[in-house]
Design an enzyme around this catalytic site. Structure first.
Site, PDB file in Angstrom:
ATOM      1  N   ARG A  81     -16.450  12.570  -0.368  1.00  0.00           N
ATOM      2  CA  ARG A  81     -16.930  13.623   0.219  1.00  0.00           C
ATOM      3  C   ARG A  81     -16.408  14.747   0.293  1.00  0.00           C
ATOM      4  NH1 ARG A  81     -15.013  14.859   5.108  1.00  0.00           N
ATOM      5  NH2 ARG A  81     -13.690  13.289   6.195  1.00  0.00           N
ATOM      6  N   HIS A 100      -9.397  -4.981   0.506  1.00  0.00           N
ATOM      7  CA  HIS A 100      -9.296  -5.991   1.570  1.00  0.00           C
ATOM      8  C   HIS A 100     -10.569  -6.495   2.221  1.00  0.00           C
ATOM      9  CE1 HIS A 100      -7.748  -7.208   5.409  1.00  0.00           C
ATOM     10  NE2 HIS A 100      -8.271  -6.307   6.305  1.00  0.00           N
ATOM     11  N   GLN A 151     -16.448   1.395   6.785  1.00  0.00           N
ATOM     12  CA  GLN A 151     -17.206   0.892   5.518  1.00  0.00           C
ATOM     13  C   GLN A 151     -18.723   0.546   5.825  1.00  0.00           C
ATOM     14  OE1 GLN A 151     -15.214  -2.276   3.112  1.00  0.00           O
ATOM     15  NE2 GLN A 151     -13.246  -0.822   2.991  1.00  0.00           N
ATOM     16  N   SER A 156      27.701  -9.960   9.468  1.00  0.00           N
ATOM     17  CA  SER A 156      29.004 -10.712   9.852  1.00  0.00           C
ATOM     18  C   SER A 156      28.662 -12.132  10.381  1.00  0.00           C
ATOM     19  CB  SER A 156      29.525  -9.783  10.871  1.00  0.00           C
ATOM     20  OG  SER A 156      28.669  -9.961  12.020  1.00  0.00           O
TER      21      SER A 156
END
Length: 334
Positions: A49, A109, A87, A253
């Site tokens: 858009r 997705h 969506q 460490s």
């Protein structure tokens, strides 16, 4: 069972020849995938858009954005890369009426397809190609000659031809350079949501804040707490990224490694694991999807309130000040 992984030699870009690919949404993934596909010789159009920064960016990148409706009408392959929360409505209003049999409907997705917010019409195959990295990385790795690994899934009405189109698409965005793993819409969606909520976003954010708050409440300087609980996290994550947990433990460490083994399980307890399983069930059942869809239909009031509240947490205030003192950091502020 080992995953099926595809690479460059398994994909044929000619499967996209003569096909028009519509990228709907020129945001994080949209801008990267569109440019990579164009650089791979594909015919790409943009649905975006006007009146926003993404539209202007598409124009700046040499595209001629059009409406979602027009882009869908002109395309053979339609990839919806709009935000999850919009969506469903935009699909029903602007996209679905213009799909025709033989089209391929894509996403990166599976949220809306898996949870029924996007339902393809008869004769339209669904396909997922999901890069496992943010858009800027998908673009920068491609430009450097590399690629971000990706996932591929074939959904309703999908055939072997659909799969070959998906592999070609993955090759066009650079995914087959890093490897493309075969999955399903359900697996991609549910594991992605779980990872975000329990580890990558929700889990890490709460752990960082809890550690920071504990030190500050005990009288330590907020700046010290920030460095120990936020800033240095990147060093550890980079070691994870390079060589997993073992490489991290090799690099720190012996004192830190001992503390990892003996104190870590006191933070992530059996109660934590039970809550993780509960969250996974909420995702699998669709409860989280319902909550998020209803939240947005109600104007997202609680979501926006949480966003405002979190942006004012003390760790964010301290961090903004300290990052300005570290010129080597490409500091970002919202």
């Amino acid at each position: 069972m080992a995953a099926t992984i595809y690479y460059d030699n398994d994909a044929d870009l000619s499967k996209l020849k003569g096909k028009t690919i519509a990228i709907l949404g020129y945001g994080s993934q949209g801008h990267a995938q569109a440019q990579n596909l164009r650089d791979s010789g594909c015919d790409v159009i943009i649905g975006q858009r006007p009146g926003g920064p993404n539209y202007d960016l598409a124009v700046q990148h040499g595209f001629q954005p059009m409406s979602l409706e027009d882009a869908t009408k002109k395309a053979d392959i339609v990839n919806i890369l709009l935000p999850d929360e919009v969506q469903g409505d935009l699909y029903r209003q602007c996209i679905k009426p213009h799909l025709v049999p033989g089209n391929v409907l894509m996403c990166s997705h599976g949220f809306n397809i898996h949870f029924g917010q996007v339902e393809p019409p008869a004769g339209v195959a669904t396909l997922l190609v999901a890069p496992k990295g943010p858009g800027h990385l998908v673009r920068s790795e491609f430009v450097k000659g590399g690629g971000v690994p990706a996932l591929i899934a074939i959904g309703d009405n999908g055939t072997e031809e659909t799969k070959q189109i998906g592999l070609a698409y993955a090759k066009g965005i650079g995914g087959t350079r890093g490897g493309v793993i075969q999955t399903s819409f359900a697996e991609e969606t549910e594991t992605d949501l779980f990872g975000e909520q329990v580890v990558l976003c929700g889990g890490v954010s709460e752990l960082v804040k809890a550690g920071f708050d504990t030190l500050v409440e005990a009288g330590y300087q907020p700046e010290m707490a920030y460095f120990e609980c936020m800033h240095e996290l990147k060093l550890i994550v980079d070691l994870f990224y390079q060589g997993g947990l073992n490489y991290m433990r090799y690099s720190v460490s012996n004192t830190a490694e001992y503390g990892d083994y003996t104190r870590g399980p006191r933070i992530i307890t059996e109660e934590t694991r039970k809550e993780m399983k509960k969250i996974l069930k909420e995702i699998q059942s669709g409860q989280f999807a319902r909550d998020w869809i209803l939240e947005n239909r109600a104007g997202a009031a609680s979501f926006k309130a949480a966003r405002r509240r979190e942006r004012n947490h003390l760790i964010e205030q301290v961090g903004r000040r300290l990052r300005k003192l570290m010129s080597w950091i490409n500091a970002k502020e919202v």
